[in-house]
Design an enzyme around this catalytic site. Structure first.
Site, PDB file in Angstrom:
ATOM      1  N   HIS A 155       7.292   4.499   0.028  1.00 25.94           N
ATOM      2  CA  HIS A 155       6.993   3.656  -0.973  1.00 25.94           C
ATOM      3  C   HIS A 155       7.938   2.948  -1.713  1.00 25.94           C
ATOM      4  CE1 HIS A 155       5.436   4.196  -5.229  1.00 25.94           C
ATOM      5  NE2 HIS A 155       6.871   3.748  -5.815  1.00 25.94           N
ATOM      6  N   ARG A 162      -3.673   8.645  -1.497  1.00 31.02           N
ATOM      7  CA  ARG A 162      -4.716   9.880  -1.816  1.00 31.02           C
ATOM      8  C   ARG A 162      -3.164  10.916  -2.297  1.00 31.02           C
ATOM      9  NH1 ARG A 162      -9.616  11.116  -1.356  1.00 31.02           N
ATOM     10  NH2 ARG A 162      -8.832  13.735  -1.924  1.00 31.02           N
ATOM     11  N   SER A 174       0.408  -2.272   8.641  1.00 31.37           N
ATOM     12  CA  SER A 174       1.555  -2.913   9.076  1.00 31.37           C
ATOM     13  C   SER A 174       3.209  -1.753   8.839  1.00 31.37           C
ATOM     14  CB  SER A 174       1.540  -3.612   8.710  1.00 31.37           C
ATOM     15  OG  SER A 174       2.633  -3.572   7.077  1.00 31.37           O
TER      16      SER A 174
HETATM   17  C1  GAR Z   1       3.111  -0.410   1.657  1.00 35.80           C
HETATM   18  O1  GAR Z   1       3.562  -1.395   0.854  1.00 35.80           O
HETATM   19  C2  GAR Z   1       3.391   1.214   1.420  1.00 35.80           C
HETATM   20  O2  GAR Z   1       5.019   0.975   0.519  1.00 35.80           O
HETATM   21  C3  GAR Z   1       1.921   1.440  -0.158  1.00 35.80           C
HETATM   22  O3  GAR Z   1       0.713   0.885   0.557  1.00 35.80           O
HETATM   23  C4  GAR Z   1       1.061   0.455   1.293  1.00 35.80           C
HETATM   24  C5  GAR Z   1       0.821   0.213   2.990  1.00 35.80           C
HETATM   25  O4  GAR Z   1       1.042  -0.760   3.481  1.00 35.80           O
HETATM   26  N1  GAR Z   1       2.430   2.780  -0.388  1.00 35.80           N
HETATM   27  C6  GAR Z   1       2.158   3.189  -1.348  1.00 35.80           C
HETATM   28  O5  GAR Z   1       2.132   2.334  -2.493  1.00 35.80           O
HETATM   29  C7  GAR Z   1       1.753   4.684  -0.628  1.00 35.80           C
HETATM   30  N2  GAR Z   1       2.303   4.807  -2.431  1.00 35.80           N
HETATM   31  P1  GAR Z   1       0.698  -0.843   5.137  1.00 35.80           P
HETATM   32  O6  GAR Z   1      -1.346  -0.646   5.791  1.00 35.80           O
HETATM   33  O7  GAR Z   1       0.467  -3.049   5.638  1.00 35.80           O
HETATM   34  O8  GAR Z   1       1.482  -0.312   6.038  1.00 35.80           O
END
Ligand code: GAR
Length: 213
Positions: A114, A96, A17
Site C-alpha cells: 500500500h 479490488r 512495476s
Molecule cells: C502501487 O503504487 C501500489 O502500492 C498501489 O498500486 C500501485 C501499483 O503499481 N496499490 C494500491 O494502492 C492498493 N491499495 P504497479 O502496478 O506499478 O506495481
C-alpha cells in the site's frame, strides 16, 4: 519448477512495476526459494500481462465484470490459484477488495503493498491523500491481508519524506521506488520462513540480513 520452492501467485490490475521488481529479485537470485507460477489480472489491458509473458510467467485474465458478485469472482480466483499450487498470494496493484472466499482459502498467506504508512490513508489514491493532508512523512506498507480495507498485520514499512519541492507526481515516483525494495524484502522474509504472527504483530526472525539495493 522446483517442488521445494514456495509457489507465488501475483494479482494485478495495471502497470506491474512491483511485479517486475519481484521477478528481477528472483532472476538475480536475491530471492532464492520461490517461483512465480502465475500472474492474474482482472483487466485485459494491464501492462503487467506483457511483463509476465516476457518472463515466461503464465499470464491469466480473469475479468471481474464477467461475474455477478465478488464471492463468485473470488471463487474463480481461488480455483486458478489452487490449481497452480500457489502458497503465497502477492497483491501488486490489484485494485479490488477480497471477500472471505479468498481470505479463508489462503490464511496468513496473502500480502499487499500500500502506498502510504498504514493505518494512515487506507483505500484509493493514498499518495494524493497524504500529499493533500500535508504530512511531513509518508511511505509504503507491506501487510498481510485480512477482511478489512488495508487493515491487516504490518510486515514492513518504509518512510518517504514529503519535500517542499514535491509535486504529487514526484512524491508518487519516490514512493514507488521504495515500494519495489520493500516488497522484495518482505517476500524474501516470507519465503525464508522468517515471519511469524502473534496477534496483530509480525515478528521477523533475524539472520544474515542484507539490505536490498
Ligand atoms: C502501487 O503504487 C501500489 O502500492 C498501489 O498500486 C500501485 C501499483 O503499481 N496499490 C494500491 O494502492 C492498493 N491499495 P504497479 O502496478 O506499478 O506495481
Amino acid at each position: 519448477m522446483d517442488d521445494k520452492k514456495i509457489k507465488i501467485g501475483v494479482l494485478v490490475s495495471g502497470n506491474g512495476s512491483n511485479f517486475q521488481a519481484i521477478v528481477d529479485a528472483l532472476e538475480s537470485g536475491y530471492i532464492k526459494n520461490a517461483d512465480i507460477v502465475c500472474l492474474v489480472s482482472n483487466k485485459a489491458e494491464a501492462f503487467a500481462l506483457e511483463r509476465a509473458k516476457k518472463h515466461n510467467v503464465a499470464a491469466i485474465v480473469l475479468d471481474h465484470k464477467s461475474y455477478p458478485d465478488r464471492k463468485l469472482y473470488d471463487a474463480a480466483l481461488v480455483e486458478i490459484l489452487k490449481n497452480q499450487g500457489v502458497q503465497l498470494v502477492v497483491l501488486a496493484g490489484f485494485m479490488r477488495l477480497l471477500s472471505p472466499v479468498m481470505i479463508d482459502a489462503f490464511p496468513n498467506s496473502i500480502i499487499n503493498i500500500h502506498p502510504a504508512l498504514l493505518p494512515a490513508f487506507p483505500g484509493l489514491d493514498a499518495q494524493k491523500q497524504a500529499f493533500e493532508y500535508g504530512v511531513r512523512y509518508t511511505g509504503c506498507t507491506v501487510h498481510f491481508v485480512d477482511s478489512g480495507t488495508d487493515t491487516g498485520p504490518i510486515i514492513l514499512q518504509t518512510v518517504v519524506p514529503l519535500l517542499g519541492t514535491d509535486t504529487l507526481e514526484t512524491l508518487t515516483d519516490r514512493i514507488h521506488g521504495e515500494e519495489h525494495r520493500t516488497y522484495v524484502e518482505a517476500i524474501r522474509l516470507f519465503c525464508e520462513g522468517r515471519l511469524h504472527l502473534e496477534g496483530r504483530r509480525v515478528f521477523i526472525n533475524e539472520q544474515n540480513t542484507t539490505i536490498y539495493a
